[in-house]
Scaffold this motif. Structure first.
Motif, PDB file in Angstrom:
ATOM      1  N   ALA A 353      15.012  24.857  52.746  1.00 24.53           N
ATOM      2  CA  ALA A 353      15.086  23.494  52.223  1.00 24.53           C
ATOM      3  C   ALA A 353      13.709  22.845  52.195  1.00 24.53           C
ATOM      4  N   ARG A 354      12.927  23.055  53.235  1.00 23.54           N
ATOM      5  CA  ARG A 354      11.587  22.454  53.286  1.00 23.54           C
ATOM      6  C   ARG A 354      10.662  23.056  52.229  1.00 23.54           C
ATOM      7  N   LEU A 355      10.783  24.353  51.997  1.00 26.98           N
ATOM      8  CA  LEU A 355      10.002  24.975  50.930  1.00 26.98           C
ATOM      9  C   LEU A 355      10.368  24.389  49.570  1.00 26.98           C
ATOM     10  N   ARG A 356      11.676  24.223  49.362  1.00 23.73           N
ATOM     11  CA  ARG A 356      12.120  23.710  48.075  1.00 23.73           C
ATOM     12  C   ARG A 356      11.700  22.257  47.887  1.00 23.73           C
ATOM     13  N   MET A 357      11.692  21.479  48.957  1.00 29.25           N
ATOM     14  CA  MET A 357      11.244  20.090  48.863  1.00 29.25           C
ATOM     15  C   MET A 357       9.801  20.019  48.380  1.00 29.25           C
TER      16      MET A 357
END
Length: 593
Positions: A353-357
């Motif tokens: 999720a953090r990568l995608r953000m």
């Protein structure tokens, strides 16, 4: 031309909502002003105009998938005609799409007054009852769903959970047995997980443990199964075994999950099974089936099911990830980021999720913030490559090639064991090395990528094109391009490469033949169009050549090609503008294959 780079339930078991009100009514609904508030004629026209405006604004927002705005506008329209049944239903729909489930539930009784069998109106009221622990009331609500919107297996699995909530475990098990998959079926493992969780609720620890172990053995690659089994084993006092299961999975799929938060010694004990959590999983399954529709026509309904899932289980991280994916698909990027922010910090999906953000920040032109996020992730986990790769890809997309080389260098330095799947890493670095005029290094990376994946058409195309364009290794380069086009005969970029190879070797008639084919396959590509113009010029079709060059200018070519194409239009093709598109070969370069 070089180029860069759940199934428990059948799809038919849906709670169908009409795509639009117009589909049922044939146009804008006619509203009725309550008799006790009949306005005068002039004021009536003003209210009507405002009502029509609100309604149309809601429909426009719905078409744009901006469901918050659609819900706001439809609510405003409903306030002007609060008893109109079609407006009530439209407002209910928009609240559902916007994820305002509790607000939708407030309108559900009014919807059911005119549509007593409506699937979603009954379901949303059942969900409200489930959250309160009123399982009998939820069961009664679901029984009212009309025959045209049968829930089928979904209803039976939900009913099994409701019976478990009522502590009628024999009835719950009977419902599960009715749809028990045969041994070896794909759905056996998730069905076993449900049965094990209900056994846990019933206090039958031995039966639960046996089913959990069986599910784990059947679905070793399934993340949801692995997490559910690990949670169950921990609750049953098998913490070490659960930790080992998670660790093994995390090591096997280190590129996509991060189990650190669950493996930690101070990880909180997972919550016990509950009807709310179990039913949320079933709703997520339905959402997944809808989202996977190859025609891409059910994404809106998928969004509803995932939002119902998080309404029942706010920490259902798989649903939040799916909601984000759907919003990204709808080009609602801020909402996609907001959904990702709901993923818990100890979740194995948190890293993803953090990568995608960060990647979504870049889409919003918050590029510096995206880079900062990714650099922090790179430093946080020095043994992982995914953050560095994401940064490299973002930098490459922004044509910051030197920065991309540095990010790829970091990722490659962290590779502990290079295998076939890493061909993309070396290919990516080869591309940016070539763009920074470091051809010898780029060539080594291309060869490494091809060694890892010998039949990869994109690598064959890129390396073969680069060789032929520079006049290097002509025979081998042409062989690679022919191999690539055999693998991807309808790929315009690869077809263009073959045509350009014939062009660079002076075989202009063949070049025209292949480049015309490439233009048919990918006619909106500026490079292909420019190449075709060059070939036309060499065979004497100069008017057509100028037409293609003009067309290429209108197709947003790379910045460095614009002055070259303009020069061709002004002066025709000549030695000063008829040069390799990679870069000119060094004077001492060896010719031939």
């Amino acid at each position: 031309m070089r180029r860069t780079l759940l199934t428990l339930l059948p799809a038919a078991l849906l709670l169908a909502l009409p795509a639009t009100v117009d589909a049922q009514q044939g146009g804008t609904p006619q509203t009725k002003t309550p008799p006790q508030t009949q306005p005068q004629a002039q004021r009536g026209r003003q209210i009507s105009a405002t009502l029509d405006g609100r309604y149309l604004a809601a429909r426009v927002a719905e078409q744009d998938h901006d469901y918050d705005a659609a819900a706001d506008q439809m609510d405003a329209a409903l306030a002007l005609a609060p008893t109109d049944p079609e407006l009530i239903y439209s407002a209910f729909r928009m609240r559902m799409y916007a994820g305002r489930v509790d607000a939708a539930a407030q309108l559900a009784p009014q919807v059911l007054a005119t549509r007593p069998g409506d699937g979603f109106a009954n379901l949303v009221l059942a969900i409200q009852a489930i959250k309160k622990g009123e399982y009998k009331a939820a069961e009664q609500q679901l029984s009212r769903i009309g025959a045209e919107n049968q829930l089928g297996v979904l209803r039976d699995f939900v009913m099994a959970w409701l019976k478990a909530g009522e502590k009628d475990f024999p009835a719950a098990r009977a419902l599960l047995a009715k749809f028990k998959p045969a041994a070896g079926e794909r759905s056996e493992a998730p069905a076993l997980v449900i049965a094990a969780q209900i056994d846990e609720l019933a206090g039958d620890r031995a039966a639960a443990e046996s089913k959990y172990r069986r599910a784990a053995s059947l679905d070793r690659n399934g993340l949801r199964t692995t997490l559910s089994v690990a949670d169950g084993l921990r609750r049953l006092g098998k913490a070490d075994e659960a930790r080992e299961l998670l660790k093994t999975y995390g090591e096997k799929y280190s590129d996509s999950v991060l189990m650190d938060g669950l493996i930690a010694a101070n990880a909180p004990m997972p919550k016990p099974p509950s009807p709310a959590a179990g039913i949320a999983e079933i709703l997520f399954d339905i959402g997944g089936i809808l989202a996977a529709d190859p025609r891409n026509q059910r994404a809106d309904l998928a969004l509803i099911f995932d939002q119902l899932a998080v309404n029942l289980k706010p920490d259902h991280d798989f649903s939040w990830l799916m909601i984000s994916n759907l919003y990204e698909q709808f080009q609602q990027i801020p909402k996609a980021i907001a959904a990702l922010a709901k993923v818990g910090p100890t979740s194995p999906l948190s890293w993803q999720a953090r990568l995608r953000m960060a990647a979504l920040d870049a889409q919003l032109d918050r590029f510096d913030q995206a880079v900062s996020r990714l650099k922090a992730l790179i430093s946080e986990k020095p043994d992982r490559i995914d953050a560095a790769l994401t940064l490299a890809d973002l930098q490459r997309g922004r044509e910051r090639y030197a920065d991309a080389v540095a990010a790829y260098d970091t990722a490659i330095a962290r590779l502990r064991k290079v295998d076939e799947r890493h061909w993309q890493v070396f290919f990516g670095r080869g591309i940016v090395l070539e763009r920074t005029k470091q051809w010898p290094k780029a060539e080594l990376d291309m060869k490494k990528a091809l060694e890892l994946s010998p039949d990869q058409p994109h690598v064959l195309n890129y390396l073969g094109y680069s060789w032929v364009d520079q006049g290097l290794h002509l025979d081998e380069g042409m062989k690679m391009l022919m191999q690539a086009t055999a693998l991807r005969p309808d790929d315009g970029a690869i077809t263009d490469s073959v045509g350009w190879a014939f062009y660079r070797t002076g075989q202009f008639d063949k070049a025209v033949e292949w480049l015309e084919r490439a233009s048919e396959q990918k006619g909106d590509d500026a490079t292909i169009t420019e190449h075709l113009g060059d070939a036309y010029w060499h065979v004497g079709r100069k008017r057509e050549a100028r037409f293609e060059w003009e067309r290429s200018l209108n197709q947003k070519p790379d910045k460095d090609r614009v002055p070259v194409i303009k020069d061709k239009l002004t002066n025709g093709l000549n030695p000063s503008n008829d040069k390799p598109t990679v870069y000119e070969k060094p004077p001492a370069a060896k010719q031939g294959g």
